[in-house]
Scaffold this active site. Structure first.
Site, PDB file in Angstrom:
ATOM      1  N   HIS A 281       3.829  -2.159   3.117  1.00 46.10           N
ATOM      2  CA  HIS A 281       3.743  -0.795   2.588  1.00 46.10           C
ATOM      3  C   HIS A 281       5.058  -0.419   1.909  1.00 46.10           C
ATOM      4  O   HIS A 281       6.125  -0.572   2.508  1.00 46.10           O
ATOM      5  CB  HIS A 281       3.464   0.208   3.715  1.00 46.10           C
ATOM      6  CG  HIS A 281       2.137   0.002   4.386  1.00 46.10           C
ATOM      7  ND1 HIS A 281       1.935  -0.989   5.321  1.00 46.10           N
ATOM      8  CD2 HIS A 281       0.956   0.663   4.242  1.00 46.10           C
ATOM      9  CE1 HIS A 281       0.674  -0.934   5.741  1.00 46.10           C
ATOM     10  NE2 HIS A 281       0.064   0.053   5.105  1.00 46.10           N
TER      11      HIS A 281
ATOM     12  N   ASP B 287       0.815  -1.205   0.000  1.00 47.29           N
ATOM     13  CA  ASP B 287       0.000   0.000   0.000  1.00 47.29           C
ATOM     14  C   ASP B 287       0.857   1.267   0.000  1.00 47.29           C
ATOM     15  O   ASP B 287       1.985   1.270   0.497  1.00 47.29           O
ATOM     16  CB  ASP B 287      -0.873   0.052   1.261  1.00 47.29           C
ATOM     17  CG  ASP B 287      -2.067  -0.884   1.187  1.00 47.29           C
ATOM     18  OD1 ASP B 287      -2.151  -1.678   0.230  1.00 47.29           O
ATOM     19  OD2 ASP B 287      -2.911  -0.824   2.106  1.00 47.29           O
TER      20      ASP B 287
END
Length: 210
Positions: free
Chosen positions: A175, A36
């Site tokens: 991430h 992400d």
């Protein structure tokens, strides 16, 4: 555990959202690696090199503003066989805006990625927002949150979360961000090594889930 593996009651708040996709009985256990908040030049190319080394494909839920700043990284992700999915234009918080404003941000992210897979920033959106998003998008949540973004954790803690919570069908969230990189650079390869040793089959989230 509430963060690392969302409990049953939390999943009920988001009907039809996708948290987990187990492989059928008799097949190798499957998992889905996702990243992400990118793409950014400081981290995303490094992630791509690690995945290339292991011959693994992943889904990158991208923030539209980062795509606008680094369109070459969107191309690089796709050229390497990964999927670029939608994480909104501004990493917008559902509780901070109306459903109409939220949808404008979602659709702007869609125009940049062309992906019907959408992950709500911060893992949250209102019932009204969810209803509108589901009209044209698949809401992809998560089964394991590594918490690689937390400055209170070490790389070892992140790997421990992978070992403790991953199961057949887990959608795992890392991430590709500056906040996560101090832990990601050790935790990602160590996690992949461990998952491979346990026989997991790394699968790519399909651009159009059914």
């Amino acid at each position: 555990m509430f963060i690392e593996r969302p409990p049953f009651w939390f999943r009920l708040l988001f009907p039809d959202a996708i948290f987990r996709l187990p492989a059928p009985s008799g097949e190798k256990p499957a998992l889905f690696l996702t990243f992400d908040d990118g793409p950014i030049p400081e981290v995303t190319p490094w992630v791509l090199e690690v995945l290339e080394r292991y011959n693994i494909k992943a889904t990158f839920f991208m923030v539209g503003q980062n795509i606008e700043r680094h369109p070459d990284l969107l191309d690089e992700v796709r050229n390497r066989g990964h999927h670029a999915a939608n994480h909104s234009l501004h990493h917008i918080k559902g509780h901070s805006c109306s459903a109409e404003e939220y949808m404008k941000d979602v659709e702007a992210g869609y125009k940049l990625t062309g992906s019907s897979l959408y992950r709500p920033p911060h893992g949250w959106l209102s019932p009204r927002q969810l209803k509108l998003v589901k009209e044209n998008h698949y809401v992809v949540m998560f089964d394991v949150v590594t918490r690689d973004y937390s400055r209170h954790l070490t790389s070892r803690d992140v790997v421990r979360n992978i070992k403790k919570y991953t199961r057949n069908g887990s959608i795992i969230v890392f991430h590709d961000s500056l906040k996560s990189f101090p832990r990601l650079k050790e935790a990602l390869p160590e996690s992949i090594d461990w998952l491979l040793s346990r026989g997991y089959d790394f699968k790519l989230l399909e651009p159009h889930l059914t």
